[in-house]
Design a protein around this motif. Structure first.
Motif, PDB file in Angstrom:
ATOM      1  N   GLU A  28     -11.934   6.307  35.936  1.00 40.79           N
ATOM      2  CA  GLU A  28     -12.440   6.521  34.584  1.00 40.79           C
ATOM      3  C   GLU A  28     -13.831   5.933  34.415  1.00 40.79           C
ATOM      4  OE1 GLU A  28     -12.791   7.722  30.666  1.00 40.79           O
ATOM      5  OE2 GLU A  28     -11.411   8.374  32.248  1.00 40.79           O
ATOM      6  N   GLU A  29     -14.087   4.748  35.020  1.00 41.69           N
ATOM      7  CA  GLU A  29     -15.399   4.126  34.840  1.00 41.69           C
ATOM      8  C   GLU A  29     -16.514   4.943  35.474  1.00 41.69           C
ATOM      9  OE1 GLU A  29     -13.534   1.519  38.219  1.00 41.69           O
ATOM     10  OE2 GLU A  29     -12.858   2.906  36.647  1.00 41.69           O
TER      11      GLU A  29
ATOM     12  N   GLU B 130     -17.155   7.870  33.088  1.00 41.76           N
ATOM     13  CA  GLU B 130     -17.946   7.362  31.961  1.00 41.76           C
ATOM     14  C   GLU B 130     -19.393   7.105  32.369  1.00 41.76           C
ATOM     15  OE1 GLU B 130     -17.275   7.118  28.649  1.00 41.76           O
ATOM     16  OE2 GLU B 130     -15.596   8.361  29.330  1.00 41.76           O
ATOM     17  N   ALA B 131     -19.605   6.752  33.623  1.00 38.97           N
ATOM     18  CA  ALA B 131     -20.979   6.559  34.100  1.00 38.97           C
ATOM     19  C   ALA B 131     -21.750   7.873  34.055  1.00 38.97           C
ATOM     20  CB  ALA B 131     -20.964   5.999  35.520  1.00 38.97           C
TER      21      ALA B 131
ATOM     22  N   GLU C 280     -22.893   4.380  41.248  1.00 38.69           N
ATOM     23  CA  GLU C 280     -21.985   3.318  40.815  1.00 38.69           C
ATOM     24  C   GLU C 280     -20.673   3.377  41.588  1.00 38.69           C
ATOM     25  OE1 GLU C 280     -21.533   2.576  36.650  1.00 38.69           O
ATOM     26  OE2 GLU C 280     -23.549   3.314  36.157  1.00 38.69           O
TER      27      GLU C 280
END
Length: 397
Positions: free
Chosen positions: A51-52, A55-56, A287
């Motif tokens: 998820e991160e 979102e990035a 990321e």
């Protein structure tokens, strides 16, 4: 009816591509849709990655990063992340400015590398069975593909190093290596890779190595980048991909790492293909590559459990199962089921069991060698695999 042009009176499609037609993946995915079958054919996950990281990508879109053309070699953040990843995991050091090229997925990386490095008449040795785009890209470049066949031995597909050496001629320009290997799940050992490296040095060959499944190795297998071996750093083009490692296959972010002259050559071809792609997603993948080892360990453990679930179900259904050491595919032999034609079997399987698979013969020049083998993908949610196993067991009567 074959359509002909009024002037040249020849087929519209370039003759180099005429043998390929529509990919088997399109055919089988359409069959899955029309029959409501579980699609274990095409290798894409049915859930998104972290998820991160998603979102990035959203953050990059909102911040206006990558919404216009990114730099041709790729955004600096991603190129730096790629080099950091290679050094942290394998001890390989690359200059992010001259030795990294971001591509529209690994498929474009393969195409650009082969278009750049081959001329008509050059021979390319590829490990058979091979991903279908290899053959098409070699053809588009005017090269001649020379398959070296991985053969079943003691529950896995193995490379015959003598056969590989014998395949090299004065016209051989390049070795096209894939490890972990799609579709067989073989992971080449250090001994095998050392022999490949020694052959490349001895015969002064270039090597393009597709390592997109680098993070999906199981049990005692180890992924060893070919570029780490003696004499290979300057002659190897290594291809990686975010899609396979982070489960965002639609983002189409791949990359090439190699010596500056090789990257410059590949970039010369790549700039006339997509030029650039996937702008905001490049920042997100930067990321992703910095995620801690715990992410990769959990990802690998999840896929290993799914491999074991599907593999056990296929064995109970009557298939001979080749337990993969890497990737997210299982190759099976259908002969214990009284079958021998993978194409006919896969086309009938949706009606018989409500599951779609891929006949391995599409990955072979020597179709007869691949005829009884069928590939299943296990990169799906556990309940989906459980339902697929339930359906496949009906084949056992």
């Amino acid at each position: 009816m074959t359509v002909m042009t009024s002037s040249a009176r020849r087929p519209l499609l370039n003759r180099r591509l005429a043998e390929f037609g529509t990919t088997i993946f399109a055919e089988m995915s359409a069959l899955a849709l029309s029959t409501g079958s579980i699609n274990l054919g095409q290798g894409f996950p049915d859930t998104d990655g972290p998820e991160e990281i998603r979102e990035a990508a959203v953050r990059a879109l909102r911040d206006g990063r990558g919404n216009q053309y990114p730099p041709g070699p790729g955004v600096p953040e991603l190129r730096t992340a790629i080099t950091a990843h290679q050094e942290r995991r394998y001890g390989l050091t690359f200059d992010p400015d001259t030795e990294v090229l971001v591509t529209a997925g690994a498929t474009e990386a393969i195409a650009a590398a082969l278009l750049a490095l081959l001329e008509p008449g050059d021979e390319v040795i590829a490990l058979e069975p091979y991903y279908d785009s290899y053959a098409a890209c070699i053809a588009m470049a005017g090269g001649t593909r020379v398959p070296v066949t991985l053969r079943p031995h003691e529950g896995a597909f193995r490379l015959d190093l003598d056969e590989l050496r014998d395949a090299v001629t004065d016209n051989t320009r390049l070795l096209l290596i894939n490890t972990p290997h799609n579709p067989t799940g073989t992971v080449l050992t250090r001994e095998e890779l050392t022999a490949i490296a020694e052959l490349a040095v001895e015969r002064d060959l270039l090597v393009v190595t597709d390592e997109v499944y680098e993070h999906l190795v199981f049990d005692e297998a180890e992924h060893i980048p070919l570029a780490t071996l003696p004499g290979m750093r300057g002659r190897t083009v290594t291809i990686g991909s975010a899609g396979k490692s982070f489960s965002f296959t639609g983002w189409k972010v791949g990359w090439v790492t190699a010596a500056p002259d090789l990257v410059a050559a590949v970039r010369s071809a790549k700039q006339f293909l997509t030029y650039v792609a996937s702008g905001p997603f490049q920042y997100a993948v930067a990321e992703a590559l910095a995620l801690p080892d715990t992410y990769f360990e959990a990802f690998r453990a999840d896929m290993r459990a799914k491999r074991d679930l599907l593999g056990a179900g296929l064995a109970e259904a009557g298939f001979e199962v080749f337990r993969p050491a890497g990737t997210y595919f299982i190759t099976t032999d259908i002969r214990p089921l009284g079958e021998s034609d993978g194409f006919a079997f896969c086309r009938a399987l949706p009606e018989r069991a409500g599951v779609v698979a891929i006949p391995n013969a599409v990955f072979y020049d020597h179709r007869e060698a691949g005829a009884p083998f069928v590939r299943f993908a296990f990169c799906k949610q556990t309940p989906v695999l459980e339902e697929a196993v339930k359906r496949l067991k009906t084949l056992a009567g």
